[in-house]
Design an enzyme around this catalytic site. Structure first.
Site, mmCIF file in Angstrom:
data_model
loop_
_atom_site.group_PDB
_atom_site.id
_atom_site.type_symbol
_atom_site.label_atom_id
_atom_site.label_comp_id
_atom_site.label_asym_id
_atom_site.label_seq_id
_atom_site.Cartn_x
_atom_site.Cartn_y
_atom_site.Cartn_z
ATOM 1 N N LYS A 147 0.940 -1.214 0.037
ATOM 2 C CA LYS A 147 0.015 0.068 -0.138
ATOM 3 C C LYS A 147 0.793 1.352 -0.230
ATOM 4 O O LYS A 147 1.896 1.163 0.490
ATOM 5 C CB LYS A 147 -0.996 0.033 1.048
ATOM 6 C CG LYS A 147 -0.300 0.348 2.645
ATOM 7 C CD LYS A 147 -1.304 0.410 3.551
ATOM 8 C CE LYS A 147 -1.741 1.716 3.969
ATOM 9 N NZ LYS A 147 -0.778 2.254 4.963
ATOM 10 N N GLU A 215 -2.976 4.466 18.049
ATOM 11 C CA GLU A 215 -1.739 4.510 18.060
ATOM 12 C C GLU A 215 -1.114 5.628 18.949
ATOM 13 O O GLU A 215 -1.906 6.881 18.966
ATOM 14 C CB GLU A 215 -1.089 4.722 16.635
ATOM 15 C CG GLU A 215 -1.442 3.638 15.575
ATOM 16 C CD GLU A 215 -0.596 3.861 14.228
ATOM 17 O OE1 GLU A 215 0.310 3.354 14.193
ATOM 18 O OE2 GLU A 215 -1.268 4.480 13.513
ATOM 19 N N HIS A 239 -6.649 -1.309 6.299
ATOM 20 C CA HIS A 239 -6.485 -2.124 7.619
ATOM 21 C C HIS A 239 -7.792 -2.524 8.339
ATOM 22 O O HIS A 239 -8.134 -3.372 8.407
ATOM 23 C CB HIS A 239 -5.539 -1.422 8.397
ATOM 24 C CG HIS A 239 -4.212 -1.422 7.845
ATOM 25 N ND1 HIS A 239 -3.761 -2.216 7.044
ATOM 26 C CD2 HIS A 239 -3.284 -0.354 8.264
ATOM 27 C CE1 HIS A 239 -2.380 -1.743 6.696
ATOM 28 N NE2 HIS A 239 -2.136 -0.644 7.444
ATOM 29 N N LYS A 329 -3.746 8.839 15.475
ATOM 30 C CA LYS A 329 -2.444 8.800 16.033
ATOM 31 C C LYS A 329 -2.376 9.615 17.303
ATOM 32 O O LYS A 329 -3.108 10.542 17.496
ATOM 33 C CB LYS A 329 -1.657 9.675 14.814
ATOM 34 C CG LYS A 329 -1.944 9.072 13.508
ATOM 35 C CD LYS A 329 -0.521 7.994 13.199
ATOM 36 C CE LYS A 329 -0.529 7.561 11.760
ATOM 37 N NZ LYS A 329 -0.082 6.098 11.681
HETATM 38 C C1 BG6 Z 1 0.436 1.415 8.128
HETATM 39 C C2 BG6 Z 1 0.079 3.059 8.008
HETATM 40 O O1 BG6 Z 1 -0.037 0.982 7.199
HETATM 41 O O2 BG6 Z 1 0.279 1.000 9.210
HETATM 42 C C3 BG6 Z 1 0.915 3.595 9.450
HETATM 43 O O3 BG6 Z 1 0.776 3.637 7.200
HETATM 44 C C4 BG6 Z 1 0.499 2.907 10.435
HETATM 45 O O4 BG6 Z 1 0.326 5.072 9.294
HETATM 46 C C5 BG6 Z 1 0.884 1.420 10.611
HETATM 47 O O5 BG6 Z 1 1.240 3.561 11.805
HETATM 48 C C6 BG6 Z 1 0.401 0.707 11.567
HETATM 49 O O6 BG6 Z 1 0.719 -0.546 11.765
HETATM 50 P P1 BG6 Z 1 0.844 -1.702 13.193
HETATM 51 O O7 BG6 Z 1 1.334 -2.824 12.477
HETATM 52 O O8 BG6 Z 1 2.040 -0.747 13.894
HETATM 53 O O9 BG6 Z 1 -0.147 -1.289 13.559
#
Ligand code: BG6
Length: 481
Positions: A147, A215, A239, A329
């Site tokens: 992506k 996050e 996601h 975020k």
């Molecule tokens: C990525 C996004 O696809 O997934 C990011 O571009 C994000 O912005 C990340 O921080 C989160 O992934 P994970 O596995 O840390 O939850």
């Protein structure tokens, strides 16, 4: 419990963008772990390809340094040297002609062939074409793309069409790393490997579903990309959509790529348009650090770093059951979970103040992966029938012992699936397009209205307005801690 490691067949894997962040941070550490575990055979070879004028030794030195940064110290043992021996490197410019004939001579017959496009989507077409015109990719070669797969329906269709000029859909592995997460796969195991949940998994018994991906980190360091994207394109379209699909889909008739992907596609197609009142967008204010606009270096940015929304799925199973999604975020904590709240019992035989509550099934993706089902029992001891909720907790670390502490990173599973030729955990082209077809009008709506995201404090649970989105329905978000 002893995990079974079944080695994959020997392969040549070419990583375009081999010196880039994703390769150093995720792809090569994942391959190393699989090597260390005995899953990657000695005959396997990984060829990094990028514009830097490095030789194989120079590349190995770069990756050794990356391992120091991104692997745990105890993982960096004597296997590192043996693994680095499997690495090779070629300077290749995706848009130029140099390096391609050399790549052709490096590819071996009789081993699985895979090409990882760990580069921006603007280079997908050039890479696909050069692999083809230089006679490098065989008809059974696999390509892996990351992506963002487009930024709207039009661009996603164009990308699909470009790849389709040289590769068949069965050769294309579109990564959504959330599908490689252990608990996400467990969601399917829980739903379809047990008789307990499926009869209740519908509007008759489920009050609502919450999907949260919160996050702690901000967008600092990648503000330029993020500001053109926002939470909707960066997280929801891919996601969260995948999590929603796996939660809501009908049982596929087999755990096979097209059977699973057909069912996911039906969910996306059944998603209703979302009214503006059912969406809250937010942007973090600096508290103890930079604000979103400072991180993005765009003072008047209207891009959302947080989004919460209420979705409806128009089909028999889910009619009337809302799905609440949120992601952001710089939130209070890093926490991702899918939570299914069941309805109250149709009639309670206990006193109103006895303390009876609805059952809740929560599937924790991170941190502390596991599954937790709250059930009501009698509070122990004398003193009448008082009820209390207790968790039936299946924290993987406890249930599975040492194996659970080594939950593989999503990339480990996904790259091995590419080599094995299993597309189940990868997105099909029509699925990505359907997700954009649903996303586009929502983004167009707020762009036309020039909606400004609501502010929220960094380190909080998100904007007040998002709390209201739930409160007005008589519900509340789960706590993020
Ligand atoms: C990525 C996004 O696809 O997934 C990011 O571009 C994000 O912005 C990340 O921080 C989160 O992934 P994970 O596995 O840390 O939850």
């Amino acid at each position: 419990m002893v995990s079974r490691v079944i080695p994959v067949d020997p392969f040549d894997l070419v990583i375009f963008g081999g010196t880039g962040d994703l390769a150093r941070r995720k792809i090569l550490p994942a391959l190393y772990r699989r090597y260390r575990d005995g899953q990657m055979p000695e005959e396997a070879r990984i060829i990094g390809a990028a514009r830097s004028e490095l030789d194989a030794d120079g590349y190995r030195a770069e990756i050794r340094a990356a391992f120091k940064e991104f692997l745990r110290a105890e993982e960096c043992d004597d296997q590192v040297d043996a693994f680095l021996e499997r690495l090779d490197y070629l300077p290749i410019d995706a848009m130029g002609e140099g390096g391609w004939p050399e790549l052709k001579t490096k590819m071996r017959d009789g081993v699985t062939q895979a090409f990882y496009f760990s580069v921006g989507p603007s280079l997908f077409g050039a890479l696909a074409e050069r692999l083809h015109t230089n006679g490098i990719a065989r008809s059974d070669a696999r390509i892996v793309v990351e992506k963002p797969f487009g930024r709207d329906l039009g661009s996603a269709k164009a990308l699909n069409a470009t790849l389709a000029q040289h590769f068949d859909e069965t050769q294309i592995y579109r990564i959504d790393h959330y599908l490689g997460k252990e608990t996400v796969q467990n969601l399917m195991a829980i739903r379809f490997g047990n008789v307990l949940f499926e009869p209740l998994w519908n509007a008759q018994y489920v009050d609502h579903v919450q999907i949260t991906v919160a996050e702690g980190v901000g967008v600092g360091g990648r503000g330029a990309y993020y500001d053109k994207s926002g939470a909707m394109r960066d997280m929801v379209q891919n996601h969260l959509m995948q999590l929603l699909c796996l939660t809501a889909m009908e049982p596929p008739n087999k755990f096979e790529p097209d059977a699973v992907r057909d069912e996911k596609l039906k969910v996306i197609r059944a998603l209703q348009p979302v009214a503006p009142a059912d969406i809250v967008r937010g942007q973090y204010n600096g508290n103890d650090g930079p604000s979103y606009v400072e991180d993005a270096e765009t003072p008047d940015s209207r891009t959302e770093s947080y989004i919460a929304m209420k979705l409806e799925i128009a089909n028999w199973r889910w009619n009337g059951t809302p799905f609440y999604l949120r992601t952001g975020k710089r939130m209070k904590a890093r926490k991702s979970e899918i939570v299914v709240t069941f309805k109250d019992t149709p009639h309670s035989i206990f006193d109103e103040d006895a303390g009876q509550r609805a059952n809740i099934l929560s599937i924790r993706l991170q941190p502390d992966e596991g599954i937790d089902l709250s059930v009501t029992i009698k509070e122990p001891g004398p003193g009448g029938m008082r009820l209390v909720d207790v968790p039936l907790d299946m924290t993987f670390a406890e249930a599975l012992g040492p194996d659970a502490e080594n939950v593989p990173d999503a990339y480990e599973r996904l790259i091995m699936d590419v080599i094995r030729g299993n597309q189940t955990l990868f997105m099909r082209g029509d699925e990505v397009e359907a997700a954009w077809a649903w996303t586009d009008p929502i983004i167009e709506g707020w762009t036309e209205r020039r909606d400004k995201p609501a502010g929220y404090d960094a380190g909080s649970s998100g904007p007040e307005e998002a709390l209201m989105l739930m409160h007005r329905d008589g519900r509340r978000w789960r706590d993020l801690t």
